[in-house]
Scaffold this active site. Structure first.
Site, PDB file in Angstrom:
ATOM      1  N   TYR A 108       0.859  -1.190   0.000  1.00  0.00           N
ATOM      2  CA  TYR A 108       0.000   0.000   0.000  1.00  0.00           C
ATOM      3  C   TYR A 108       0.892   1.236   0.000  1.00  0.00           C
ATOM      4  O   TYR A 108       1.842   1.347   0.796  1.00  0.00           O
ATOM      5  CB  TYR A 108      -0.890  -0.006   1.260  1.00  0.00           C
ATOM      6  CG  TYR A 108      -1.760   1.218   1.353  1.00  0.00           C
ATOM      7  CD1 TYR A 108      -3.055   1.215   0.849  1.00  0.00           C
ATOM      8  CD2 TYR A 108      -1.282   2.405   1.920  1.00  0.00           C
ATOM      9  CE1 TYR A 108      -3.858   2.345   0.913  1.00  0.00           C
ATOM     10  CE2 TYR A 108      -2.076   3.541   1.987  1.00  0.00           C
ATOM     11  CZ  TYR A 108      -3.364   3.499   1.484  1.00  0.00           C
ATOM     12  OH  TYR A 108      -4.147   4.626   1.540  1.00  0.00           O
ATOM     13  N   GLU A 196      -3.502   7.375  -4.199  1.00  0.00           N
ATOM     14  CA  GLU A 196      -3.452   6.096  -3.479  1.00  0.00           C
ATOM     15  C   GLU A 196      -3.184   4.988  -4.489  1.00  0.00           C
ATOM     16  O   GLU A 196      -3.924   4.854  -5.466  1.00  0.00           O
ATOM     17  CB  GLU A 196      -4.785   5.846  -2.776  1.00  0.00           C
ATOM     18  CG  GLU A 196      -4.783   4.565  -1.958  1.00  0.00           C
ATOM     19  CD  GLU A 196      -6.138   4.302  -1.313  1.00  0.00           C
ATOM     20  OE1 GLU A 196      -6.235   4.410  -0.079  1.00  0.00           O
ATOM     21  OE2 GLU A 196      -7.088   4.002  -2.050  1.00  0.00           O
TER      22      GLU A 196
END
Ligand code: ADP
Ligand code: MG
Length: 389
Positions: A108, A196
């Site tokens: 992530y 993101e």
């Protein structure tokens, strides 16, 4: 302003961040053509402004033409419901057909503006992928935050620390560091509020690829990026968002409040919310109608407020400067008649044409009480609100 995954990936590519090859289509007829490009084995992904698509059935690995066609047919033109959308879901007008990667690890990686430290921060986790929300709840120690300097950017030692946290193999450290630097550059140059990448993957053949991408651009800065503004997809907005966007209204719904607030100016809106609380009630929303307000805008603002079924009373606090009080009053009267609203209004009006404005309201036969000032408005609110102290 939100970008779609395919638009975000294009932007990543422009900054030399590797993304899978892919094609965006909006018509079923093209599925056959593009699935053939990947020898009938690819990932098909709904292009909608929401996350959680994987778990909601909006992302699938397909391995034959017929499977690709059937999956695409089930997505295109339908609504996809994820845990981030309401129960109605969000319409899928486009799908992305892209090369399937052989994933070894999912990481992530995101950048946001963190107002508490007044800086961009990089957030990373070694446990990326679809369960990132569980990771942040159950294993918060696996989420790492790196504060960047708004002036100097991200220092090399901080990138080295990120590589260590994410256990990036020695032979990929340079490439990974370049990706973080490019991402930071993209973030700053394009006035992003969020980038993101979840997941950023390391493949079995040791390549780093951004398999998903979500980019938000600061609404107040998007005018500086005309090419990005063109990417706005209004079809993805809820009816409420579309209305606030069209009339340039700042609206935020607040939980449990009963007092709908209509105010001009963000500072005055905050003060009005304070006043509502002081009167022993909870504001139902923040709504700034802005400096200049025509009738149409007032009508839209009124409709937005009464759309919220929690609202029992509306407090209008207008300091008329550029916006004229008579115009606002006419808009309010028209809107309440048009919507046959029975919700009572408490109105404070001062400034340009406030006398005309008040007389329009007083002659309207609607349930409107005009207050002489804010203190008076608070006293009326106290009396009116059920459960008020
Ligand atoms: P969302 O975050 O909305 O669920 P993602 O794009 O992250 O959607 O896709 C969900 C999961 O599907 C990813 O975590 C990844 O495991 C897998 N995936 C997505 N794109 C690809 C791809 N091109 N190749 C292989 N797997 C993929
Ligand atoms: Mg994702």
């Amino acid at each position: 302003m939100n970008l779609h995954e395919y638009q975000s990936k294009q932007l990543l590519s422009d900054y030399n961040i590797p993304t899978p090859n892919g094609y965006v289509i909006s018509s079923l007829e093209l599925v056959k053509k593009y699935i053939a490009e990947f020898e009938n084995s690819a990932v098909i992904k709904a292009q909608v402004h929401t996350g959680g698509r994987g778990k909601a059935g909006g992302v699938k690995m397909v391995t034959s033409e017929i499977e690709a066609y059937n999956f695409a047919e089930n997505l295109l033109g339908k609504n996809l419901v994820t845990h981030q959308t309401g129960s109605k879901g969000i319409k899928v007008n486009q799908i992305l057909i892209e090369e399937a990667s052989k994933i070894e690890r999912e990481i992530y990686l995101s950048i946001i503006i963190d107002n508490t430290v007044s800086s961009p921060v990089i957030i990373t986790s070694i446990e990326g992928g679809m369960d990132i929300e569980d990771v942040s709840k159950l294993m918060p120690e696996k989420i790492k935050t790196t504060i960047c300097s708004p002036l100097l950017g991200i220092s090399n030692y901080k990138i080295r620390q990120i590589c260590k946290d994410l256990e990036i193999p020695e032979n990929l450290k340079n490439e990974f560091s370049q990706i973080v630097l490019s991402l930071y550059k993209l973030f700053i140059k394009n006035d992003c509020t969020l980038i993101e990448i979840n997941p950023l993957v390391i493949t079995k053949d040791e390549k780093i690829i951004a398999l998903d991408a979500k980019i938000n651009i600061d609404d107040d800065a998007v005018f500086r990026h005309p090419s990005l503004k063109k990417l706005e997809d209004k079809s993805q907005m809820s009816p409420l968002e579309a209305l606030t966007n069209k009339y340039d209204l700042s609206y935020v719904k607040l939980e449990k409040g009963k007092v709908g607030c209509m105010v001009n100016g963000a500072g005055l809106a905050m003060a009005t919310m304070d006043l509502t609380k002081w009167a022993g009630a909870e504001p139902a929303n923040f709504l700034d109608i802005g400096g200049s307000a025509n009738e149409e805008k007032i009508i839209a603002a009124f409709k937005i407020i009464i759309e919220d079924k929690d609202v029992e009373i509306i407090l209008v606090n207008l300091f008329a400067g550029i916006a004229r009080a008579d115009v606002v009053a006419t808009g309010i009267v028209k809107a309440s008649k048009e919507t046959s609203s029975k919700i009572p209004l408490v109105v404070v009006m001062r400034g340009t044409n406030s006398e005309e404005g008040l007389s329009i309201l007083n002659n309207s036969n609607l349930d409107i009480i005009s207050a002489s000032d804010l203190e008076h408005a608070a006293i009326i609110l106290k009396e009116k609100i059920s459960g008020g102290k």
